[in-house]
Design an enzyme around this catalytic site. Structure first.
Site, PDB file in Angstrom:
ATOM      1  N   SER A   1       0.819  -1.210   0.000  1.00  0.00           N
ATOM      2  CA  SER A   1       0.000   0.000   0.000  1.00  0.00           C
ATOM      3  C   SER A   1       0.854   1.262   0.000  1.00  0.00           C
ATOM      4  CB  SER A   1      -0.859  -0.022   1.261  1.00  0.00           C
ATOM      5  OG  SER A   1      -1.392   1.234   1.526  1.00  0.00           O
TER       6      SER A   1
ATOM      7  N   TYR B   1      -1.670   0.371  10.302  1.00  0.00           N
ATOM      8  CA  TYR B   1      -1.907  -0.324   9.028  1.00  0.00           C
ATOM      9  C   TYR B   1      -0.684  -0.202   8.122  1.00  0.00           C
ATOM     10  CZ  TYR B   1      -3.732  -1.096   4.291  1.00  0.00           C
ATOM     11  OH  TYR B   1      -3.911  -1.530   3.001  1.00  0.00           O
TER      12      TYR B   1
HETATM   13  N1  LIG Z   1      -8.606  -0.860  -1.722  1.00  0.00           N
HETATM   14  C1  LIG Z   1      -7.544  -0.079  -1.683  1.00  0.00           C
HETATM   15  O1  LIG Z   1      -7.622   1.112  -2.016  1.00  0.00           O
HETATM   16  C2  LIG Z   1      -6.197  -0.616  -1.255  1.00  0.00           C
HETATM   17  C3  LIG Z   1      -5.092   0.258  -1.284  1.00  0.00           C
HETATM   18  C4  LIG Z   1      -3.842  -0.227  -0.896  1.00  0.00           C
HETATM   19  C5  LIG Z   1      -3.686  -1.553  -0.539  1.00  0.00           C
HETATM   20  N2  LIG Z   1      -4.776  -2.380  -0.492  1.00  0.00           N
HETATM   21  C6  LIG Z   1      -4.566  -3.770  -0.098  1.00  0.00           C
HETATM   22  O2  LIG Z   1      -5.151  -4.594  -1.089  1.00  0.00           O
HETATM   23  C7  LIG Z   1      -5.668  -5.783  -0.501  1.00  0.00           C
HETATM   24  C8  LIG Z   1      -7.128  -5.953  -0.851  1.00  0.00           C
HETATM   25  O3  LIG Z   1      -7.853  -4.818  -0.371  1.00  0.00           O
HETATM   26  P1  LIG Z   1      -9.409  -4.647  -0.607  1.00  0.00           P
HETATM   27  O4  LIG Z   1      -9.693  -3.216  -0.756  1.00  0.00           O
HETATM   28  O5  LIG Z   1      -9.850  -5.603  -1.636  1.00  0.00           O
HETATM   29  O6  LIG Z   1      -9.960  -5.075   0.832  1.00  0.00           O
HETATM   30  P2  LIG Z   1     -11.147  -6.057   1.218  1.00  0.00           P
HETATM   31  O7  LIG Z   1     -11.361  -5.868   2.688  1.00  0.00           O
HETATM   32  O8  LIG Z   1     -12.297  -5.859   0.312  1.00  0.00           O
HETATM   33  O9  LIG Z   1     -10.525  -7.496   0.927  1.00  0.00           O
HETATM   34  C9  LIG Z   1      -9.727  -8.191   1.844  1.00  0.00           C
HETATM   35  C10 LIG Z   1     -10.289  -9.597   1.983  1.00  0.00           C
HETATM   36  O10 LIG Z   1      -9.451 -10.319   2.885  1.00  0.00           O
HETATM   37  C11 LIG Z   1     -10.275 -11.140   3.686  1.00  0.00           C
HETATM   38  N3  LIG Z   1      -9.588 -11.415   4.940  1.00  0.00           N
HETATM   39  C12 LIG Z   1      -9.355 -10.556   5.976  1.00  0.00           C
HETATM   40  N4  LIG Z   1      -8.736 -11.202   6.965  1.00  0.00           N
HETATM   41  C13 LIG Z   1      -8.559 -12.481   6.551  1.00  0.00           C
HETATM   42  C14 LIG Z   1      -7.993 -13.633   7.157  1.00  0.00           C
HETATM   43  N5  LIG Z   1      -7.471 -13.575   8.388  1.00  0.00           N
HETATM   44  N6  LIG Z   1      -7.984 -14.789   6.468  1.00  0.00           N
HETATM   45  C15 LIG Z   1      -8.536 -14.861   5.213  1.00  0.00           C
HETATM   46  N7  LIG Z   1      -9.096 -13.805   4.604  1.00  0.00           N
HETATM   47  C16 LIG Z   1      -9.105 -12.630   5.270  1.00  0.00           C
HETATM   48  C17 LIG Z   1     -11.548 -10.337   3.914  1.00  0.00           C
HETATM   49  O11 LIG Z   1     -12.662 -11.165   4.260  1.00  0.00           O
HETATM   50  C18 LIG Z   1     -11.705  -9.634   2.572  1.00  0.00           C
HETATM   51  O12 LIG Z   1     -12.601 -10.348   1.737  1.00  0.00           O
HETATM   52  C19 LIG Z   1      -5.397  -5.671   0.988  1.00  0.00           C
HETATM   53  O13 LIG Z   1      -4.197  -6.352   1.265  1.00  0.00           O
HETATM   54  C20 LIG Z   1      -5.224  -4.179   1.205  1.00  0.00           C
HETATM   55  O14 LIG Z   1      -4.406  -3.928   2.326  1.00  0.00           O
HETATM   56  C21 LIG Z   1      -6.032  -1.937  -0.845  1.00  0.00           C
END
Ligand SMILES: NC(=O)c1ccc[n+]([C@@H]2O[C@H](COP(=O)([O-])OP(=O)(O)OC[C@H]3O[C@@H](n4cnc5c(N)ncnc54)[C@H](O)[C@@H]3O)[C@@H](O)[C@H]2O)c1
Length: 328
Positions: A130, A154
């Site tokens: 991120s 985070y």
């Molecule tokens: N959306 C953004 O803007 C953004 C920006 C930077 C980084 N990220 C990173 O991208 C990735 C995906 O983000 P997102 O926006 O799709 O988030 P999201 O919350 O929609 O998806 C994350 C998924 O991980 C699952 N999860 C959480 N804990 C878990 C566990 N212990 N075991 C198994 N599954 C688990 C959740 O149920 C969820 O479905 C993450 O790693 C996040 O940190 C997202």
């Protein structure tokens, strides 16, 4: 190719799994359906996967399980050529409230996964990092060698995850690469994010609410671009052991974003302001030069185009999606 997508019921992982299925790969999703936001959104994503899988040759398996559970992780990793690790507790504010839980999932879960991947000799682990790892800008746009000083728990977990992956590459020869995503948006996006929130409020004739003065700047990255970068890395090892920014070419302030959304839905609406939220980064802006030079990455949409597409999707899916945004 056999691909494991952790967090594949979530926003980004959901798009990745669907795209890999469309490409004809065998896909396994590992996700514990964490109720961070309305779980019906994740169930909808899993339905999309099943539908795509029914029309394609590749197999699809959903495994309801936790990335911190070594046995489950070993089982699903054993059947994978590539691991695409998206599972995490996302959200800066949750990490301020529950730093231990977030560390446990984001760092502990990643180590469990890397261990299994090392033992199973997978071809590559692609990790979702991120822009939060940068924290305080000394210069913008952020290049990958910019100092990292996260301003939230985070961001610290994401930085720790990156280092852990690099160390596994160096110590054990496990190919890994971490992609630093800059605020990702698009269809089925998390309900608790600025764009989904602004769009939903405007459709209901309510002013978009900005936290702070709205001068914070962000890159907003269309989810298809994130998918493209991950797709390239399934077979491209040129950035193994390294980190790469995945952002957009359009950097705008939250104020401008609210105006772009408002102008496309109800131009006469005013914008409201509330006090800033703690641990939010002031400015994020990606240099995507390295991604361009190494993996040919090119952002595909301006923010106005991407927001326009999201608004169209929102309208077409309003009946089921809007209640999830409103309840978050
Ligand atoms: N959306 C953004 O803007 C953004 C920006 C930077 C980084 N990220 C990173 O991208 C990735 C995906 O983000 P997102 O926006 O799709 O988030 P999201 O919350 O929609 O998806 C994350 C998924 O991980 C699952 N999860 C959480 N804990 C878990 C566990 N212990 N075991 C198994 N599954 C688990 C959740 O149920 C969820 O479905 C993450 O790693 C996040 O940190 C997202």
């Amino acid at each position: 190719m056999r691909i494991l997508v952790t967090g594949g019921a979530g926003f980004i992982g959901g798009h990745l799994a669907a795209a890999f299925l469309r490409d004809g790969h065998d896909v396994t999703v590992l996700d514990n359906l964490e109720p961070f936001y309305d779980v019906r959104l994740k169930e909808h994503t899993l339905d999309v996967h099943r539908e795509v899988a029914s029309e394609r040759a590749g197999s699809y398996t959903f495994r309801d399980g936790d990335v911190r559970d070594p046995e489950t992780v070993r089982e699903v990793v054993a059947d994978a050529d590539i691991v695409v690790h998206q599972a995490a507790q996302a959200g800066v504010r949750t990490s301020v409230a529950e730093p231990r839980k977030v560390t446990d999932i984001n760092v502990g879960g990643t180590v469990t996964l890397l261990d299994a991947a090392k033992d199973a000799d997978v071809d590559r682990v692609i990790l979702a990092s991120s822009s939060s790892v940068y924290g305080k800008p000394e210069s913008l746009p952020y290049e990958e060698d910019h100092p990292t000083e996260p301003v939230s728990p985070y961001g610290v977990t994401k930085l720790a995850q990156e280092h852990m992956a690099r160390v596994y590459t160096e110590l054990h020869g496990l190919p890994t690469v971490a992609l630093r995503y800059f605020t990702v948006y698009g269809p089925r996006m998390r309900p608790n994010m600025a764009i989904s929130n602004f769009v939903s409020r405007c459709f209901n004739g309510e002013p978009p609410v900005i936290y702070g003065d709205g001068q914070q700047t962000r890159d907003f990255t269309y989810v298809d671009d994130v998918v493209d970068a991950n797709r390239t890395l399934l077979t491209d090892g040129s950035v193994d052991g390294d980190v790469v920014n995945i952002g957009s070419s359009d950097n705008i302030s939250i104020q401008e974003l609210a105006e772009v959304v408002r102008d496309q839905i109800v131009p006469e609406l005013a914008i409201e302001y509330e006090s800033a939220r703690e641990a939010d980064a002031e400015h994020t802006h990606a240099s995507v030069e390295k991604a361009n030079e190494t993996i040919g990455y090119e952002p595909s949409r301006t923010i106005t185009e991407g927001v326009g597409e999201f608004i169209e999707w929102y309208e077409a899916n309003r009946e089921w999606y809007e209640p999830l945004v409103r309840s978050s």
